[in-house]
Design a protein around this motif. Structure first.
Motif, PDB file in Angstrom:
ATOM      1  N   ALA A 180       7.422  -5.896  14.678  1.00 23.15           N
ATOM      2  CA  ALA A 180       8.765  -6.167  14.151  1.00 23.15           C
ATOM      3  C   ALA A 180       8.733  -6.397  12.647  1.00 23.15           C
ATOM      4  N   ALA A 181       7.716  -7.108  12.156  1.00 19.16           N
ATOM      5  CA  ALA A 181       7.613  -7.383  10.721  1.00 19.16           C
ATOM      6  C   ALA A 181       7.426  -6.097   9.924  1.00 19.16           C
ATOM      7  N   LEU A 182       6.646  -5.186  10.459  1.00 13.80           N
ATOM      8  CA  LEU A 182       6.447  -3.897   9.798  1.00 13.80           C
ATOM      9  C   LEU A 182       7.745  -3.098   9.759  1.00 13.80           C
ATOM     10  N   GLU A 183       8.450  -3.073  10.881  1.00  8.13           N
ATOM     11  CA  GLU A 183       9.734  -2.362  10.918  1.00  8.13           C
ATOM     12  C   GLU A 183      10.729  -2.984   9.928  1.00  8.13           C
ATOM     13  N   ASP A 184      10.670  -4.296   9.796  1.00  8.76           N
ATOM     14  CA  ASP A 184      11.597  -4.986   8.888  1.00  8.76           C
ATOM     15  C   ASP A 184      11.403  -4.573   7.432  1.00  8.76           C
ATOM     16  N   VAL A 185      10.187  -4.186   7.058  1.00  9.99           N
ATOM     17  CA  VAL A 185       9.953  -3.770   5.662  1.00  9.99           C
ATOM     18  C   VAL A 185       9.971  -2.252   5.524  1.00  9.99           C
ATOM     19  N   GLY A 186      10.460  -1.562   6.560  1.00 14.61           N
ATOM     20  CA  GLY A 186      10.660  -0.126   6.469  1.00 14.61           C
ATOM     21  C   GLY A 186       9.480   0.730   6.843  1.00 14.61           C
ATOM     22  N   VAL A 187       8.481   0.151   7.511  1.00 12.10           N
ATOM     23  CA  VAL A 187       7.311   0.914   7.956  1.00 12.10           C
ATOM     24  C   VAL A 187       7.510   1.283   9.426  1.00 12.10           C
ATOM     25  N   LYS A 188       7.616   2.574   9.709  1.00 10.39           N
ATOM     26  CA  LYS A 188       7.800   3.018  11.092  1.00 10.39           C
ATOM     27  C   LYS A 188       6.497   2.796  11.866  1.00 10.39           C
ATOM     28  N   THR A 189       6.624   2.131  13.007  1.00 11.71           N
ATOM     29  CA  THR A 189       5.424   1.600  13.663  1.00 11.71           C
ATOM     30  C   THR A 189       5.348   1.988  15.131  1.00 11.71           C
TER      31      THR A 189
ATOM     32  N   LEU B 218       0.819  -1.212   0.000  1.00  7.10           N
ATOM     33  CA  LEU B 218       0.000   0.000   0.000  1.00  7.10           C
ATOM     34  C   LEU B 218       0.853   1.262   0.000  1.00  7.10           C
ATOM     35  N   GLY B 219       2.145   1.097   0.266  1.00  9.53           N
ATOM     36  CA  GLY B 219       3.034   2.245   0.311  1.00  9.53           C
ATOM     37  C   GLY B 219       3.046   2.965   1.642  1.00  9.53           C
ATOM     38  N   ALA B 220       2.730   2.254   2.721  1.00  2.00           N
ATOM     39  CA  ALA B 220       2.677   2.885   4.040  1.00  2.00           C
ATOM     40  C   ALA B 220       4.064   3.327   4.495  1.00  2.00           C
ATOM     41  N   ASP B 221       4.145   4.561   4.966  1.00  5.58           N
ATOM     42  CA  ASP B 221       5.368   5.052   5.614  1.00  5.58           C
ATOM     43  C   ASP B 221       5.350   4.724   7.105  1.00  5.58           C
ATOM     44  N   GLY B 222       4.142   4.710   7.658  1.00  5.78           N
ATOM     45  CA  GLY B 222       4.016   4.457   9.085  1.00  5.78           C
ATOM     46  C   GLY B 222       2.779   3.622   9.379  1.00  5.78           C
TER      47      GLY B 222
END
Length: 441
Positions: free
Chosen positions: A331-340, A307-311
């Motif tokens: 952790a999975a979100l952070e691993d793909v570059g999504v600040k969470t 979806l192109g989420a930044d956060g």
């Protein structure tokens, strides 16, 4: 999708000759209302009691809370539950604001039930002390689970949804005092100005751990134990697509009222087009086995990245075993570059000294806590009890007990109580209502 919620502000709720809404007053013909509720053959006994803010009234065991609503076009308020399955999230729905329908046990409680105090010290622990509560106090023929600690509470919970729709019908053909509008353009068809803003997705993890069906939250009437993470329009959440289940210590619960008014969604809407590009909701789940938890985290991270989420904001309904799903997802979100950022309660023990979450990860470094489920709370006797106070001690409510060698009984002879925050009805307000703050020592 464009959703309009037409609000009717409730000033008072009374009993009278006709069930109607007029000038801010909701009047209920009690005899007719009880007859409607008892159309369900599983409801063997029922009373309707009105509880108002500031009264020295204690309500327990509370099983469900629902905001009264109706659709002017005749569609079901809760598709797949109170009527046919149709897409939620668009059109007009009318809502009675400032009140809720509470499903309350007349004689028996359950692990996932809770307590509400309408006044005094206990009122600060739950949002529902601020509402006028129309309590369905009922007993049922569900004797097969009567003495079980974990109950489905099906008849009382379903009665709450149906009765909320019944009361909502009083404003079906009226003009609301205010109209809230919720609308998002399709993700790939937004303006250049909106697309330049940081894009944010909300990840929700409703309770779905019970493999035996009937205990879990439902989406369009479908038990969420059978659910896999999917992308949803936030309007669906606000518009009755989800209803609450009966599993999970009560302070951690999302009631149906929470789903209907989910504050985190509304805050993200307020910032959409100003400071963020609100993409929508990834509706996830909570699992039992580790491989299921990992699989769901992968689904969530893939969707957010695609979806192109930044956060992202991740919020869980529950604690303990669900913490593993929560942290894996973060952790999975952070691993793909999504600040969470994560939102949940914590279980630090009665002394506050235990590990707050069952599992932790260094990547989960932006967490919002809504309180400690094990915090001890002492409350003075109430002038009036709606339901059955002894259920807190006798029936395994997650924050009460029959006897503790140090603290004694949870329910004392004079009607005062000592309990864990666990049993406060939706007390940690993880949906985003919480007024609690943290102190550092």
């Amino acid at each position: 999708m464009k959703l309009e919620i037409g609000n009717f502000l409730i000033k008072d709720v009374i009993f009278g000759e006709k069930t109607m809404f007029n000038n801010g007053i909701l009047t209920i013909n009690k005899e007719e209302a009880i007859a409607f509720i008892k159309e369900d053959e599983h409801i063997t006994d029922v009373d309707i009691v009105i509880a108002k803010p500031g009264e020295n009234t204690r309500i327990v065991p509370v099983k469900e809370a629902v905001e009264p609503r109706i659709r002017p076009d005749g569609r079901a308020v809760f598709p797949g539950v109170t009527g046919d399955i149709e897409m939620a999230g668009s059109g007009r729905v009318h809502a009675l604001k400032g009140c809720s329908v509470l499903g309350v046990g007349m004689h028996y409680g359950s692990f996932g039930d809770g307590l509400i105090d309408m006044g005094g010290e206990g009122a600060k622990y739950t949002l529902f002390s601020q509402l006028i509560n129309i309590c369905i106090v009922a007993d049922t023929d569900e004797e097969f689970e009567r003495f079980e600690q974990q109950k489905k509470n099906t008849a009382i919970r379903m009665a709450s949804h149906k009765f909320a729709e019944y009361l909502g019908a009083t404003v079906k053909d009226k003009e609301p005092e205010e109209v809230e509008v919720f609308e998002l353009d399709p993700v790939i068809k937004r303006t250049e100005e909106v697309n330049k803003l940081p894009s944010v997705v909300l990840v929700m993890q409703p309770q779905s751990q019970m493999e035996a069906l009937g205990y879990n939250d439902e989406v369009y009437g479908w038990d969420m134990n059978k659910y896999v993470p999917s992308f949803m329009n936030p309007n669906e959440v606000l518009d009755g697509a989800l209803i609450s289940g009966s599993f999970m210590p009560c302070s951690s619960k999302w009631s149906t009222y929470d789903f209907q008014n989910f504050p985190t969604i509304k805050e993200l809407y307020k910032e959409h087009g100003k400071s963020i590009n609100f993409l929508g909701v990834i509706m996830s789940n909570l699992n039992v086995a580790l491989e299921q938890k990992k699989r769901s985290a992968i689904f969530v991270a893939q969707m957010a990245k695609s979806l192109g989420a930044d956060g992202a904001i991740v919020t869980e309904e529950g604690y303990g075993n669900p913490d593993a799903d929560y942290i894996l997802c973060l952790a999975a979100l952070e691993d793909v570059g999504v600040k969470t950022v994560g939102i949940s309660n914590e279980c630090t023990g009665r002394d506050g000294a235990s590990q707050p979450l069952v599992t932790l990860d260094v990547k989960a470094n932006a967490l919002v806590s809504t309180g400690n489920v094990s915090q001890l709370i002492e409350l003075s006797p109430a002038d009036k009890v709606i339901g059955e106070l002894q259920a807190l001690a006798r029936d395994g409510l997650s924050g009460g007990w029959s006897y503790d060698e140090i603290l004694g009984p949870s329910v004392r002879e004079d009607g005062s109580i000592i309990m864990e925050n666990n049993a406060m009805f939706c007390g940690d307000m993880i949906a985003g209502w919480s007024p609690k703050t943290m102190k550092e020592f």
